[in-house]
Design a protein around this motif. Structure first.
Motif, PDB file in Angstrom:
ATOM      1  N   PHE A 143      16.198  37.293 -46.107  1.00 31.67           N
ATOM      2  CA  PHE A 143      16.879  37.238 -45.222  1.00 31.67           C
ATOM      3  C   PHE A 143      17.922  38.092 -45.358  1.00 31.67           C
ATOM      4  CE2 PHE A 143      15.229  32.588 -43.961  1.00 31.67           C
ATOM      5  CZ  PHE A 143      14.174  33.473 -43.384  1.00 31.67           C
ATOM      6  N   ASP A 144      18.526  38.715 -44.280  1.00 36.13           N
ATOM      7  CA  ASP A 144      19.855  39.445 -44.346  1.00 36.13           C
ATOM      8  C   ASP A 144      19.890  40.545 -45.328  1.00 36.13           C
ATOM      9  OD1 ASP A 144      20.924  37.526 -42.312  1.00 36.13           O
ATOM     10  OD2 ASP A 144      21.495  36.139 -43.953  1.00 36.13           O
ATOM     11  N   GLY A 145      18.773  41.310 -45.362  1.00 38.12           N
ATOM     12  CA  GLY A 145      18.966  42.449 -46.307  1.00 38.12           C
ATOM     13  C   GLY A 145      18.847  42.038 -47.858  1.00 38.12           C
ATOM     14  N   ALA A 146      18.558  40.804 -48.203  1.00 34.98           N
ATOM     15  CA  ALA A 146      18.323  40.463 -49.567  1.00 34.98           C
ATOM     16  C   ALA A 146      17.105  40.505 -50.041  1.00 34.98           C
ATOM     17  CB  ALA A 146      18.924  39.097 -49.952  1.00 34.98           C
ATOM     18  N   ARG A 160      18.423  36.017 -56.434  1.00 40.51           N
ATOM     19  CA  ARG A 160      18.576  36.614 -55.099  1.00 40.51           C
ATOM     20  C   ARG A 160      19.499  37.907 -55.017  1.00 40.51           C
ATOM     21  NH1 ARG A 160      22.201  36.157 -50.678  1.00 40.51           N
ATOM     22  NH2 ARG A 160      21.119  36.238 -48.584  1.00 40.51           N
ATOM     23  N   ILE A 161      18.968  39.034 -54.851  1.00 40.50           N
ATOM     24  CA  ILE A 161      19.691  40.253 -54.894  1.00 40.50           C
ATOM     25  C   ILE A 161      20.128  40.668 -53.482  1.00 40.50           C
ATOM     26  CG2 ILE A 161      19.803  42.623 -55.861  1.00 40.50           C
ATOM     27  CD1 ILE A 161      17.044  42.052 -57.293  1.00 40.50           C
ATOM     28  N   HIS A 162      21.355  40.564 -53.239  1.00 41.79           N
ATOM     29  CA  HIS A 162      21.920  40.770 -51.995  1.00 41.79           C
ATOM     30  C   HIS A 162      22.859  41.900 -52.014  1.00 41.79           C
ATOM     31  CE1 HIS A 162      25.508  38.351 -53.212  1.00 41.79           C
ATOM     32  NE2 HIS A 162      24.648  37.617 -53.633  1.00 41.79           N
ATOM     33  N   PRO A 163      23.368  42.193 -50.885  1.00 46.04           N
ATOM     34  CA  PRO A 163      24.406  43.701 -50.768  1.00 46.04           C
ATOM     35  C   PRO A 163      25.630  43.473 -51.583  1.00 46.04           C
ATOM     36  CG  PRO A 163      23.586  43.239 -48.693  1.00 46.04           C
ATOM     37  CD  PRO A 163      23.012  42.120 -49.726  1.00 46.04           C
ATOM     38  N   THR A 164      25.949  42.167 -51.854  1.00 38.68           N
ATOM     39  CA  THR A 164      27.682  42.160 -52.579  1.00 38.68           C
ATOM     40  C   THR A 164      27.101  41.786 -54.018  1.00 38.68           C
ATOM     41  OG1 THR A 164      27.461  39.856 -51.733  1.00 38.68           O
ATOM     42  CG2 THR A 164      28.679  41.637 -50.413  1.00 38.68           C
TER      43      THR A 164
END
Length: 491
Positions: A101-104, A118-122
């Motif tokens: 979810f949310d681009g992750a 979990r690799i996310h934008p931040t």
């Protein structure tokens, strides 16, 4: 209590199963079971050696004191559960990497407790995914990865490159781009082809790259003899590595192309007359070998040559792999840090390359680090085009004819006329015999030229086809020289 008042065993099993497991179906109709709160899903019909849901259910019933049931009761209960699950919403299952979810995106560490990255934008975190966001599917090829180290300051990248025998900095940055691409579930990546002289450590280097993604149990394997066995191996894991290739048959070459960019296989379902099942696959591939012989143009666009050199100092296998296992958490942590940094970088997408997603990734890597990955990728494709041309006498003859044309000029003939003209050009004044495999009909020539289109276009020769009232034709155009590229302009 009379026999009539007893709850049937199948109902006891069904009630227990629905209380302790979540059941859902995938797009192809396969029903999976997930233990409540756990991200790993198992097909309820599986009898695999990694543990089937039937076994999982039997153990749960026994340990919770519900009872031990015979095979008939279990079968009837699972039949009912499967029928009920077919009315549930569709949810996909994933091996090793998955979108979130949310681009992750997610990386399965292969652990029994379900912890994943979990690799996310931040940044990135180690956590257990919500089963409704990610459903992991595991096989015997799913190895366990260590918990990645934090705050490595890029140390893991240096440690990895010190162990590998890459011949140049350009090769190193292409290898890093490929590893980052492997962590993206939607990015098709070209297949690295590790090459070099004997003793350069091609197999060892290939194992290292694979084990960063697949864990210490990841390994190289011999190329299967047919496409069906290759697809079975590819579908059961994420990264597939084929070792010591010396020749690629046309069928295997086509299969590699399909695996890299994605394809679907449809087969008759077992024990049915008319039903089928679909297997979709797109996986990262890795190849090793000194030379694979003649490379076809469509495969050349999907390869990533990584050249290795012989090490100055030899080490024992035990010493090498002990060190690699020790540094793997740091390597994985540094790779995740770099992945987050690269994904956040802005870069234009080159529109002239077949693997545009990977080219864009190379451009992002350059923007984030200052490497020359995109230029190195272009240079590797030029080298592969040269290999294709050197191994194809028809391509050489076409380029010889194009050299006699004026820049920007076009020439149109039927395929039969082209065959006659190119055959005479190859034979020359000494009337050399045509080589084995030379086109024998206009149709064969047309098909060969269509396959060579990308290779010839990279050398400024365009092949087009069409139809007029008189019939079909092939048109050859020699491109005019391109004006010098302005500084900062990206194509």
């Amino acid at each position: 209590m009379s026999e009539d008042e007893k709850t049937p065993a199948r109902e006891v099993i069904t009630d227990y199963a629905q209380a302790h497991f979540r059941y859902f179906r995938t797009a192809d109709g396969t029903v999976y079971a997930q233990k409540n709160g756990h991200p790993v899903a198992r097909p309820i019909r599986s009898q695999g050696t990694t543990g089937s849901h039937r076994q999982e259910l039997m153990v749960g019933l026994f340990r919770d004191g519900v009872g031990v049931f015979n095979g008939t009761a279990l079968k009837e209960a699972l039949d009912l559960i499967e029928a009920l699950a077919l009315t549930e919403d569709v949810q996909p299952t994933h091996i090793r990497v998955a979108p979130g979810f949310d681009g992750a995106t997610w990386l399965d560490l292969g652990r029994a407790d379900g912890q994943s990255v979990r690799i996310h934008p931040t940044g990135w975190d180690i956590t257990t995914p919500d089963p409704r966001e990610v459903c992991w599917r595991r096989t015997q090829l799913t190895g366990e990865l260590p918990l990645p180290a934090r705050d490595t300051d890029g140390k893991g990248i240096d440690l990895l490159l010190r162990l590998c025998n890459f011949a140049s900095a350009e090769t190193e940055c292409l290898a890093l781009a490929w590893l980052i691409g492997c962590l993206g579930p939607s990015v098709p990546v070209p297949a690295p082809f590790l090459t070099g002289p004997q003793g350069a450590g091609k197999s060892t280097g290939g194992r290292m790259l694979v084990r960063i993604i697949e864990g210490m149990s990841g390994d190289l394997r011999r190329a299967p003899k047919d496409e069906e066995n290759l697809i079975a191996a590819v579908a059961a894991g994420w990264v597939t590595a084929l070792d010591n290739l010396s020749h690629l048959t046309p069928d295997l070459s086509d299969a590699v192309c399909c695996i890299v960019t994605g394809a679907e296989s449809v087969k008759r379902a077992l024990f049915t007359d008319g039903d089928v099942f679909r297997v979709g696959y797109r996986r990262p591939l890795l190849l090793t070998g000194i030379d694979v012989g003649v490379i076809r143009g469509d495969l050349a666009e999907r390869l990533l040559p990584l050249r290795l050199e012989r090490p100055r100092v030899r080490r024992t296998e035990a010493e090498l792999w002990t060190e690699f296992e020790e540094i793997l958490p740091v390597v994985l942590g540094s790779l995740l840090d770099l992945t987050v940094k690269v994904r956040a970088a802005e870069a234009e997408t080159p529109t002239d390359l077949r693997m545009a997603d990977f080219a864009h990734l190379c451009a992002q890597l350059d923007a984030a680090t200052g490497f020359g990955a995109l230029a190195a990728y272009r240079a590797s494709l030029d080298d592969l085009n040269d290999d294709v041309i050197e191994g194809d006498l028809l391509a050489q003859t076409v380029l010889q004819h194009a050299a006699s044309m004026e820049p920007g000029a076009a020439q149109r003939m039927t395929s039969t006329e082209w065959l006659y003209h190119l055959s005479r050009l190859y034979a020359g004044e000494e009337l050399r015999p045509l080589p084995k495999g030379w086109p024998t009909t206009g149709k064969v020539l047309s098909d060969r030229l269509k396959r060579l289109q990308p290779t010839l276009a990279a050398r400024g020769v365009l092949i087009d086809s069409g139809r007029t009232r008189e019939g079909r034709y092939l048109e050859m155009t020699r491109q005019a020289p391109q004006p010098p590229q302005e500084q900062g302009e990206v194509f």
